[in-house]
Design an enzyme around this catalytic site. Sequence first.
Site, PDB file in Angstrom:
ATOM      1  N   LYS A 142       0.855  -1.199   0.000  1.00  0.00           N
ATOM      2  CA  LYS A 142       0.000   0.000   0.000  1.00  0.00           C
ATOM      3  C   LYS A 142       0.886   1.244   0.000  1.00  0.00           C
ATOM      4  O   LYS A 142       1.821   1.344   0.809  1.00  0.00           O
ATOM      5  CB  LYS A 142      -0.879   0.011   1.254  1.00  0.00           C
ATOM      6  CG  LYS A 142      -1.882  -1.139   1.329  1.00  0.00           C
ATOM      7  CD  LYS A 142      -3.119  -0.862   0.506  1.00  0.00           C
ATOM      8  CE  LYS A 142      -4.170  -1.935   0.701  1.00  0.00           C
ATOM      9  NZ  LYS A 142      -5.323  -1.743  -0.193  1.00  0.00           N
ATOM     10  N   LYS A 246     -13.526  -6.733  -7.046  1.00  0.00           N
ATOM     11  CA  LYS A 246     -13.833  -7.349  -5.754  1.00  0.00           C
ATOM     12  C   LYS A 246     -15.225  -7.968  -5.880  1.00  0.00           C
ATOM     13  O   LYS A 246     -16.237  -7.293  -5.677  1.00  0.00           O
ATOM     14  CB  LYS A 246     -13.832  -6.287  -4.650  1.00  0.00           C
ATOM     15  CG  LYS A 246     -12.475  -5.667  -4.379  1.00  0.00           C
ATOM     16  CD  LYS A 246     -12.588  -4.589  -3.323  1.00  0.00           C
ATOM     17  CE  LYS A 246     -11.224  -4.155  -2.818  1.00  0.00           C
ATOM     18  NZ  LYS A 246     -10.312  -3.723  -3.882  1.00  0.00           N
TER      19      LYS A 246
HETATM   20 MG    MG Z   1      -6.985  -1.538  -4.442  1.00  0.00          MG
END
Ligand code: MG
Length: 306
Positions: A142, A246
């Site tokens: 991240k 997702k």
């Molecule tokens: Mg992402």
Amino acid sequence: MGLDAELVDLAPYRYPLNLQTAHGLWTHREGLRLSLRLDDGREGYGEIAPIPWFGTETLEVAIAICGQLPRRLTWDTIHCVPNTCPATQFGLEAAWLAALGLPDLPLTLRYSQLLPAGAAALTAMPNASLNGSPNPATFKWKIGVYPWSDEQVWLAELLHQLPDSARLRLDANASLSRDTLLTLLDWLDQSGQAHTIEFIEQPLADPAQMLAIAQAAPVAIAIDESISTLASLERWRDWPGPLVIKPAITGFPSHLRQRLQTCHQPIILSSALETRRGQRLVLALTHDLSERALGFAPQGWFRETA
Ligand code: MG
């Protein structure tokens, strides 16, 4: 589908989590487990795992929608759940499909390993790369969590540590400024490291601004947050890079499958931080849609204590 069903279980879960993203620290995962029983006695497990900052319904809305369902459910009834509730759409249809019978998962699924944000990635990488890494290994880090001046130093070290042939995904969760993205791309290009980055995932919040940069970038730019619904996926159907999907929060799985079968871009299947059982369900329904490393954690994201 000719059968009716009944919702026989609906139970909330809440587990501690420790995930640092550009949106801050995510400390708890809350969702709903559910079971549908078909008239013929077959039961299927479903899971509703909303992420409101991705544009899904809240958990409260999901509970309210399930509370309004009639006692007898049909295939058509569950398809009346509105598009504003994609996590509930997924949970109900997935449970129905699970009751009908899911395909077995292959033994050889390949996962991308998530490294902790910040400098902690540097101590995690050696262990992560020993941790039964598939070949080629894929890691994800991240970014946009700390100032770029710090992340640049850590990224340089991380790329130095990266095993040969491994590739790194950088996920900014829509948090970079345009200037920082251009600086990052330029740095990757100049340092000869662009080829070790599989893609940069949703660097900017504004997809139009991101598109202008993606078309000429030395690294693929993947789109994630901006395609969190089927309608937005349709809008960006010509995106010039990978699509991060997702499934648990993208509505009815049958509709998602239909849509993705006509996409020409690489598909990256990604977790919405479901439970382990929810993850198996998502993968059973969608794993064949992608050849890239899966953005899921085979051991789960959190300890599922009672
Ligand atoms: Mg992402």
